[in-house]
Scaffold this motif. Sequence first.
Motif, PDB file in Angstrom:
ATOM      1  N   ASP A  76     -56.896  73.783  27.027  1.00  0.00           N
ATOM      2  CA  ASP A  76     -58.151  72.875  25.522  1.00  0.00           C
ATOM      3  C   ASP A  76     -57.646  71.606  25.786  1.00  0.00           C
ATOM      4  OD1 ASP A  76     -58.778  74.892  25.167  1.00  0.00           O
ATOM      5  OD2 ASP A  76     -58.037  75.638  23.034  1.00  0.00           O
ATOM      6  N   LEU A  77     -55.873  70.697  25.697  1.00  0.00           N
ATOM      7  CA  LEU A  77     -55.124  69.429  25.764  1.00  0.00           C
ATOM      8  C   LEU A  77     -55.466  68.876  27.394  1.00  0.00           C
ATOM      9  CD1 LEU A  77     -52.492  70.332  23.721  1.00  0.00           C
ATOM     10  CD2 LEU A  77     -54.745  68.901  22.990  1.00  0.00           C
ATOM     11  N   GLY A  78     -55.597  69.220  28.482  1.00  0.00           N
ATOM     12  CA  GLY A  78     -55.912  69.187  29.849  1.00  0.00           C
ATOM     13  C   GLY A  78     -54.694  69.008  29.695  1.00  0.00           C
ATOM     14  N   LEU A  79     -53.324  69.553  29.240  1.00  0.00           N
ATOM     15  CA  LEU A  79     -52.398  69.178  30.260  1.00  0.00           C
ATOM     16  C   LEU A  79     -52.166  69.429  31.549  1.00  0.00           C
ATOM     17  CD1 LEU A  79     -50.504  69.565  26.597  1.00  0.00           C
ATOM     18  CD2 LEU A  79     -51.320  67.245  27.746  1.00  0.00           C
ATOM     19  N   ASN A  80     -51.488  68.750  32.018  1.00  0.00           N
ATOM     20  CA  ASN A  80     -50.662  69.125  34.205  1.00  0.00           C
ATOM     21  C   ASN A  80     -50.581  70.201  34.226  1.00  0.00           C
ATOM     22  OD1 ASN A  80     -53.783  67.871  34.476  1.00  0.00           O
ATOM     23  ND2 ASN A  80     -52.738  65.850  34.274  1.00  0.00           N
ATOM     24  N   SER A  81     -49.108  70.127  33.700  1.00  0.00           N
ATOM     25  CA  SER A  81     -48.174  70.448  33.704  1.00  0.00           C
ATOM     26  C   SER A  81     -48.266  72.113  34.576  1.00  0.00           C
ATOM     27  CB  SER A  81     -46.700  71.185  32.642  1.00  0.00           C
ATOM     28  OG  SER A  81     -46.442  69.626  32.339  1.00  0.00           O
ATOM     29  N   LYS A  82     -47.279  73.051  35.377  1.00  0.00           N
ATOM     30  CA  LYS A  82     -47.470  74.149  36.108  1.00  0.00           C
ATOM     31  C   LYS A  82     -47.039  75.167  35.075  1.00  0.00           C
ATOM     32  CE  LYS A  82     -49.461  71.966  39.319  1.00  0.00           C
ATOM     33  NZ  LYS A  82     -50.524  72.907  40.493  1.00  0.00           N
ATOM     34  N   VAL A  83     -47.599  76.142  34.576  1.00  0.00           N
ATOM     35  CA  VAL A  83     -46.541  77.464  33.823  1.00  0.00           C
ATOM     36  C   VAL A  83     -46.124  78.816  33.947  1.00  0.00           C
ATOM     37  CG1 VAL A  83     -47.004  78.414  31.382  1.00  0.00           C
ATOM     38  CG2 VAL A  83     -47.909  76.095  31.919  1.00  0.00           C
ATOM     39  N   ILE A  84     -45.180  79.085  34.668  1.00  0.00           N
ATOM     40  CA  ILE A  84     -44.726  80.131  35.065  1.00  0.00           C
ATOM     41  C   ILE A  84     -44.146  80.900  34.043  1.00  0.00           C
ATOM     42  CG2 ILE A  84     -43.091  81.287  35.771  1.00  0.00           C
ATOM     43  CD1 ILE A  84     -42.557  79.007  37.669  1.00  0.00           C
ATOM     44  N   MET A  85     -45.075  82.037  33.328  1.00  0.00           N
ATOM     45  CA  MET A  85     -44.762  83.124  32.253  1.00  0.00           C
ATOM     46  C   MET A  85     -43.520  83.972  32.603  1.00  0.00           C
ATOM     47  SD  MET A  85     -47.524  81.745  30.250  1.00  0.00           S
ATOM     48  CE  MET A  85     -46.984  83.480  29.374  1.00  0.00           C
ATOM     49  N   LEU A  86     -42.828  84.130  31.679  1.00  0.00           N
ATOM     50  CA  LEU A  86     -41.747  84.849  31.157  1.00  0.00           C
ATOM     51  C   LEU A  86     -41.614  86.500  30.220  1.00  0.00           C
ATOM     52  CD1 LEU A  86     -38.452  82.293  30.929  1.00  0.00           C
ATOM     53  CD2 LEU A  86     -39.591  83.508  33.133  1.00  0.00           C
ATOM     54  N   THR A  87     -41.891  87.101  31.305  1.00  0.00           N
ATOM     55  CA  THR A  87     -42.050  88.888  30.793  1.00  0.00           C
ATOM     56  C   THR A  87     -41.556  88.971  30.555  1.00  0.00           C
ATOM     57  OG1 THR A  87     -44.321  90.014  31.059  1.00  0.00           O
ATOM     58  CG2 THR A  87     -43.642  88.927  32.774  1.00  0.00           C
ATOM     59  N   ILE A  88     -41.734  90.556  29.493  1.00  0.00           N
ATOM     60  CA  ILE A  88     -41.416  91.857  29.941  1.00  0.00           C
ATOM     61  C   ILE A  88     -41.762  92.893  30.289  1.00  0.00           C
ATOM     62  CG2 ILE A  88     -38.925  91.123  28.446  1.00  0.00           C
ATOM     63  CD1 ILE A  88     -40.720  92.845  26.589  1.00  0.00           C
ATOM     64  N   HIS A  89     -41.261  93.826  31.378  1.00  0.00           N
ATOM     65  CA  HIS A  89     -42.741  94.943  31.378  1.00  0.00           C
ATOM     66  C   HIS A  89     -43.311  95.629  30.872  1.00  0.00           C
ATOM     67  CE1 HIS A  89     -41.048  96.013  35.921  1.00  0.00           C
ATOM     68  NE2 HIS A  89     -40.089  95.881  34.964  1.00  0.00           N
ATOM     69  N   ASP A  90     -42.912  95.462  29.541  1.00  0.00           N
ATOM     70  CA  ASP A  90     -44.098  96.393  28.194  1.00  0.00           C
ATOM     71  C   ASP A  90     -45.679  95.729  27.973  1.00  0.00           C
ATOM     72  OD1 ASP A  90     -42.382  98.059  28.483  1.00  0.00           O
ATOM     73  OD2 ASP A  90     -41.441  97.218  26.919  1.00  0.00           O
ATOM     74  N   ASP A  91     -46.067  93.788  28.756  1.00  0.00           N
ATOM     75  CA  ASP A  91     -46.821  93.683  28.933  1.00  0.00           C
ATOM     76  C   ASP A  91     -47.798  92.836  28.993  1.00  0.00           C
ATOM     77  OD1 ASP A  91     -45.148  91.773  25.958  1.00  0.00           O
ATOM     78  OD2 ASP A  91     -44.009  90.055  27.751  1.00  0.00           O
ATOM     79  N   ARG A  92     -47.718  93.994  29.889  1.00  0.00           N
ATOM     80  CA  ARG A  92     -49.377  93.930  30.557  1.00  0.00           C
ATOM     81  C   ARG A  92     -50.328  93.429  30.215  1.00  0.00           C
ATOM     82  NH1 ARG A  92     -50.581  99.808  33.433  1.00  0.00           N
ATOM     83  NH2 ARG A  92     -48.440  99.598  34.122  1.00  0.00           N
ATOM     84  N   GLU A  93     -50.639  94.000  29.212  1.00  0.00           N
ATOM     85  CA  GLU A  93     -51.937  93.463  28.603  1.00  0.00           C
ATOM     86  C   GLU A  93     -51.898  92.006  28.041  1.00  0.00           C
ATOM     87  OE1 GLU A  93     -52.932  95.426  24.929  1.00  0.00           O
ATOM     88  OE2 GLU A  93     -53.080  97.609  25.858  1.00  0.00           O
ATOM     89  N   TYR A  94     -51.118  91.365  27.542  1.00  0.00           N
ATOM     90  CA  TYR A  94     -50.954  90.349  27.460  1.00  0.00           C
ATOM     91  C   TYR A  94     -50.287  88.983  28.725  1.00  0.00           C
ATOM     92  CZ  TYR A  94     -49.080  91.168  23.255  1.00  0.00           C
ATOM     93  OH  TYR A  94     -48.975  91.299  21.733  1.00  0.00           O
ATOM     94  N   LEU A  95     -50.251  90.184  29.806  1.00  0.00           N
ATOM     95  CA  LEU A  95     -50.236  89.297  31.392  1.00  0.00           C
ATOM     96  C   LEU A  95     -52.312  89.361  31.805  1.00  0.00           C
ATOM     97  CD1 LEU A  95     -47.359  90.755  33.451  1.00  0.00           C
ATOM     98  CD2 LEU A  95     -47.675  88.525  33.289  1.00  0.00           C
ATOM     99  N   PHE A  96     -52.836  89.953  31.910  1.00  0.00           N
ATOM    100  CA  PHE A  96     -53.751  89.781  32.006  1.00  0.00           C
ATOM    101  C   PHE A  96     -54.411  88.960  31.114  1.00  0.00           C
ATOM    102  CE2 PHE A  96     -53.910  94.694  33.373  1.00  0.00           C
ATOM    103  CZ  PHE A  96     -53.947  94.273  35.074  1.00  0.00           C
ATOM    104  N   GLU A  97     -54.548  88.488  29.843  1.00  0.00           N
ATOM    105  CA  GLU A  97     -54.488  87.392  29.409  1.00  0.00           C
ATOM    106  C   GLU A  97     -54.230  86.269  29.945  1.00  0.00           C
ATOM    107  OE1 GLU A  97     -57.165  86.079  26.339  1.00  0.00           O
ATOM    108  OE2 GLU A  97     -56.616  87.888  26.477  1.00  0.00           O
ATOM    109  N   THR A  98     -52.970  86.163  30.392  1.00  0.00           N
ATOM    110  CA  THR A  98     -52.410  84.565  30.587  1.00  0.00           C
ATOM    111  C   THR A  98     -53.382  84.680  32.161  1.00  0.00           C
ATOM    112  OG1 THR A  98     -50.547  85.654  31.328  1.00  0.00           O
ATOM    113  CG2 THR A  98     -50.572  84.669  29.033  1.00  0.00           C
ATOM    114  N   MET A  99     -53.458  85.602  32.688  1.00  0.00           N
ATOM    115  CA  MET A  99     -53.998  85.403  34.098  1.00  0.00           C
ATOM    116  C   MET A  99     -56.178  84.440  33.947  1.00  0.00           C
ATOM    117  SD  MET A  99     -53.393  88.516  36.474  1.00  0.00           S
ATOM    118  CE  MET A  99     -52.103  88.897  36.340  1.00  0.00           C
ATOM    119  N   LYS A 100     -56.439  84.906  32.651  1.00  0.00           N
ATOM    120  CA  LYS A 100     -57.961  84.897  32.451  1.00  0.00           C
ATOM    121  C   LYS A 100     -57.441  83.122  32.165  1.00  0.00           C
ATOM    122  CE  LYS A 100     -59.052  89.146  30.926  1.00  0.00           C
ATOM    123  NZ  LYS A 100     -60.309  89.756  29.680  1.00  0.00           N
TER     124      LYS A 100
END
Length: 221
Positions: A76-100
């Motif tokens: 929303d703020l237009g920030l340009n930093s690259k983002v790598i999500m740190l996750t655990i195996h149980d975060d499948r639904e969250y992962l799909f959300e971050t992909m979007k």
Amino acid sequence: MRNRDKIFVMVVDDHILMREGLKQLLELEEDIEVISQAGNGEEALDKILQDEPDVILLDINMPQMTGIDVLRRMKDLGLNSKVIMLTIHDDREYLFETMKIGANGYVLKDSDADSLIKAIRNVIKGKTYIQPSIASMLVDGMNKDDNEQDDEVKKIESLTKREYEVLMLIAEGLNNKDIASKLFISEKTVKNHVSSIFKKIEVNDRIQAAIFAFKNNIKKI
């Protein structure tokens, strides 16, 4: 003035031992420097605006403000930093959300150092990085009925040979410039191929295209 030979990283996780461990691990690399840390989403946003890191390692599950909320606010703020999500195996639904929303990479918290360092170096070059075991997790158990399977086959068959090659390289995390170099074609031609691929396989971005490739064994995991 910043040393542009270094990649400046910010670590966001609500566990201080995790943050410190990642900092010590990453700073063994000559080209990586951890310039800041944050223990929750609100603190993270303040420090992102202040420090302007090149790459952010962002935990998905945090109190007060989740990693998903942070990522959405960054967009929303237009920030340009690259983002790598740190996750655990149980975060499948969250992962799909971050992909979007548009994260640049996905790494499991219990992964080895090489995976994390490779992810950082990939995303800073404009590539995407999905740890292979995460791709496996996302497609594991996706049972497709006959109609859906037929639809997927039709989508793949609609691709030209060149589009198929481009899709495989997208799944490997290559950006348009790298694909052009590898296939000895212009970047504009690659861009046209990518647009055509997205339309044919009905996806909106490179991460979704990579998952389609993984799911249909276009790229072996």
